[in-house]
Design a protein around this motif. Structure first.
Motif, PDB file in Angstrom:
ATOM      1  N   ARG A 326      42.708  15.976  39.865  1.00  0.00           N
ATOM      2  CA  ARG A 326      42.009  17.270  39.905  1.00  0.00           C
ATOM      3  C   ARG A 326      40.522  17.110  39.599  1.00  0.00           C
ATOM      4  NH1 ARG A 326      44.669  22.043  39.503  1.00  0.00           N
ATOM      5  NH2 ARG A 326      43.098  22.873  38.060  1.00  0.00           N
ATOM      6  N   LEU A 332      38.475  22.316  44.626  1.00  0.00           N
ATOM      7  CA  LEU A 332      38.578  23.145  43.424  1.00  0.00           C
ATOM      8  C   LEU A 332      37.184  23.585  42.967  1.00  0.00           C
ATOM      9  CD1 LEU A 332      41.250  21.080  41.448  1.00  0.00           C
ATOM     10  CD2 LEU A 332      41.618  23.040  42.954  1.00  0.00           C
ATOM     11  N   HIS A 333      37.174  24.517  42.042  1.00  0.00           N
ATOM     12  CA  HIS A 333      35.917  25.027  41.503  1.00  0.00           C
ATOM     13  C   HIS A 333      35.566  24.221  40.250  1.00  0.00           C
ATOM     14  CE1 HIS A 333      36.620  29.256  43.482  1.00  0.00           C
ATOM     15  NE2 HIS A 333      36.431  28.279  44.359  1.00  0.00           N
ATOM     16  N   HIS A 334      34.502  23.457  40.349  1.00  0.00           N
ATOM     17  CA  HIS A 334      34.128  22.558  39.257  1.00  0.00           C
ATOM     18  C   HIS A 334      32.928  23.123  38.491  1.00  0.00           C
ATOM     19  CE1 HIS A 334      36.689  19.101  40.438  1.00  0.00           C
ATOM     20  NE2 HIS A 334      36.602  19.668  41.639  1.00  0.00           N
ATOM     21  N   ASN A 361      42.564  26.925  39.817  1.00  0.00           N
ATOM     22  CA  ASN A 361      41.648  26.115  40.628  1.00  0.00           C
ATOM     23  C   ASN A 361      40.352  25.808  39.880  1.00  0.00           C
ATOM     24  OD1 ASN A 361      40.626  28.680  40.603  1.00  0.00           O
ATOM     25  ND2 ASN A 361      40.026  28.711  42.767  1.00  0.00           N
ATOM     26  N   GLN A 362      40.330  26.020  38.559  1.00  0.00           N
ATOM     27  CA  GLN A 362      39.123  25.778  37.767  1.00  0.00           C
ATOM     28  C   GLN A 362      39.220  24.435  37.044  1.00  0.00           C
ATOM     29  OE1 GLN A 362      38.991  29.328  35.291  1.00  0.00           O
ATOM     30  NE2 GLN A 362      37.342  30.164  36.558  1.00  0.00           N
TER      31      GLN A 362
END
Length: 630
Positions: A326, A332-334, A361-362
């Motif tokens: 991940r 994903l939102h990084h 998704n964080q």
């Protein structure tokens, strides 16, 4: 006969010589006696007013028939021991050694450059951050603070001149001004000063023997009271009558024609002493304020140390391997956070997760130093944030051989600058203080640190998220690299003497760190890291500090590459501005506590702390054990 006559002549010569020597000795003694009388007389006449003590004690006087003169002076500076927070040493310094670090005038200015914007009728004097001596290890909880300050000018009122010299300390002092205590004692001291000023002149008038005795008696009574009483509570009964008698004697003394020059000199001496003492205490308070805002509170230090100890005591290893995929998934939102503060970074992550529509998704990447790495690691292992993933990285362990690690370790927090704007409107000058924050050196290695990612959101550790940020990933920045909220109260043209005469748009607004959406793919395409390093090398040979270099490099690297986010995305000023509108605070997606008064400090602005505190996880047992109560 000749021999006898010769002998008699020799005796006469000896007697004459002896008389001359005796006469010279008498004259010398008389001269010394007269000189010994003239010196104290000169002091009694006030001729010594040109010699000012840096910090006299006006409360200790001696009684003399000719008047009252100070005979004992105490230096607070020589007895006071203080310490400051800096790097690479663990020593305590006397205040005399660090007094030059008081934020006062040229002693804190390492350069003095001014710029004038005729279209806006404003003046800005940027000053690179003060060079600081080495003393204590770097345990700061706040960002590295630079200054772009202006020197005082004529026409600036007292409050604005204070802000120009001491920054946000003046705002804090104004909001926390206490009512005067022990007013009776202070009134007695004032009366004593006035009575002592008039007494020598009244005592010289033979017709005013009665008034002379009254003044002397009142002075002695007040001196006795003040020697036994330091506060109003300690004052003896009937003190009001003593004050009335002293006031009556002073009133009568004022009505008697006297030599005003002597009284004037005494009053000027008192004014001089009072101004010196007030100026010293102002500088001392401002220095202690700066020390308080730049030093990690004891409770947070305790929390970090306890977490570190618990990390090595724990039999289980903090596992991240199961989520390693991940960390590098570009779909994903990084979020990237640079911080050495466990509590602050936790609030940023917790507020972002709780305000998000979905958290699975964080992914959060917390970059910290070796000193706080294990504490951060255990904290985010013990605390979960819904379905979000948290990765803790040690900047000292990053594989960045091609870069100067010494600079990176000490320059990875966002850099803040205080900008004092002087608005010239005819004969009057008004100042306005702004704080701008920009990327540090380590921010420009984001494309190298996160090689598999194409877009990240960079959050400072002094922000609080109040709304869902997922919409940031849907913004089309049109080829821009850095999406940021701009501070148009400060334009690049106003800083032209600081930024140089490079080809840049003078009307461009300064952009702010705190909330930034960064297109890493476009960054790599334009090789902005190389551009930044080139700009740094151009000025690194001068006297500017690393923080000053970061300001110039950041503003020029992203020239024409900043996508202006709407102002509702982020609201700045919660760390220095007491006048923000509460409704505007509630509507903002992100609150930025830029400035010195951070919400985890005791000096933080009380009315803004609640927005930060509600996202703090106060259920952890270590918080109560370390007495963490922001």
């Amino acid at each position: 006969m000749k021999g006898g006559g010769g002998g008699g002549g020799g005796g006469a010569v000896s007697v004459t010589t002896g008389k001359r020597r005796w006469r010279s000795l008498v004259i010398g003694v008389l001269f010394l006696v007269i000189l010994s009388m003239l010196v104290p007389l000169a002091f009694l006449l006030g001729l010594h007013n040109g010699f000012h003590s840096p910090n006299p004690n006006p409360n200790v006087y001696s009684d003399s028939s000719a008047g009252y003169v100070p005979v004992h002076k105490t230096s607070i500076v020589s007895d006071l021991k203080i310490y400051d927070k800096y790097e690479n040493s663990e020593t305590f310094n006397h205040a005399e050694d660090v007094r030059s670090n008081f934020p006062d005038g040229a002693k804190t200015e390492t350069s003095d450059m001014s710029a004038t914007d005729t279209s806006h009728h404003s003046k800005v004097t940027p000053v690179s951050p003060p060079a600081v001596p080495q003393s204590l290890p770097n345990t700061s909880n706040s960002k590295i603070a630079g200054t772009v300050a202006a020197t005082g000018r004529g026409g600036v009122d007292e409050n604005e001149n204070c802000e120009l010299k001491f920054g946000s300390y003046c705002l804090w002092r104004r909001e926390h001004r206490e009512e005067m205590k022990d007013t009776m004692v202070k009134k007695l001291k004032d009366q004593l000063f006035v009575a002592r000023a008039y007494y020598p002149s009244i005592a010289k008038l033979p017709s005013q023997d009665k008034l002379t005795r009254a003044l002397r008696q009142n002075i002695q009574e007040v001196e006795r009271v003040l020697s036994e009483s330091a506060t109003d509570v300690d004052l003896p009964p009937g003190i009001e009558k003593k004050i009335q008698r002293m006031e009556a004697a002073i009133t009568k003394a004022k009505s008697v024609p006297v030599d005003c020059s002597n009284v004037d000199k005494k009053f000027r001496q008192i004014l001089d002493m009072t101004n010196d003492e007030a100026n010293f205490h102002m500088k001392q308070s401002a220095f202690l304020y700066q020390l308080a805002v730049q030093t990690m509170p004891k409770s947070l230090h305790c929390l970090s140390m306890r977490l570190t100890v618990e990390y090595f005591k724990s039999p289980s290893v903090v596992m991240e391997l199961s989520q390693a995929d991940r960390f590098s998934d570009p779909s994903l939102h990084h979020y990237v956070i640079f911080s050495t503060n466990v509590l602050a970074s936790s609030v940023v992550i917790n507020s972002t997760v709780l305000c998000a529509r979905e958290s699975k998704n964080q992914v959060f990447h917390v970059l910290t130093d070796g000193q706080n790495y294990f504490a951060m690691k255990l904290w985010f292992f013990r605390n979960t944030f819904k379905e979000a993933t948290v990765q803790v990285l040690n900047i000292e362990q990053l594989n960045l051989e091609s870069h100067d690690k010494a600079i990176l370790i000490h320059m990875f927090l966002p850099v803040e600058y205080r900008v004092s704007l002087l608005n010239v409107d005819g004969p009057s000058i008004h100042s306005k203080m702004q704080y701008i924050s920009v990327f540090s050196h380590l921010h420009y290695l984001l494309p190298e640190i996160f090689q598999s990612l194409t877009k990240v959101v960079v959050l400072d550790d002094d922000v609080v998220v109040q709304k869902d940020l997922s919409a940031l990933w849907d913004i089309n920045m049109g080829g821009k690299v850095n999406g940021a909220v701009q501070s148009c109260s400060v334009s690049l043209g106003q800083l032209k003497s600081y930024l140089g005469e490079n080809s840049y748009d003078k009307n461009s607004c300064a952009w702010m760190s705190g909330l930034n959406i960064v297109d890493l793919a476009r960054w790599r395409e334009l090789d902005l890291t190389k551009t930044y390093q080139r700009l740094v090398r151009e000025v690194s040979m001068g006297e500017e500090s690393k923080e000053a270099v970061a300001l110039r490099g950041s503003l020029l690297t992203f020239q024409d590459l900043v996508y202006a986010l709407d102002g509702v995305w982020a609201l700045s000023g919660l760390g220095h501005d007491y006048g923000l509108n509460i409704e505007a605070i509630k509507k903002a997606a992100v609150l930025h506590y830029n400035g010195h008064m951070k919400p985890w400090l005791e000096l933080g602005i009380p009315r803004y702390k609640k927005f930060w505190k509600k996202f703090l996880n106060q259920e952890d047992q270590l918080l109560s054990e370390c007495n963490v109560h922001p």
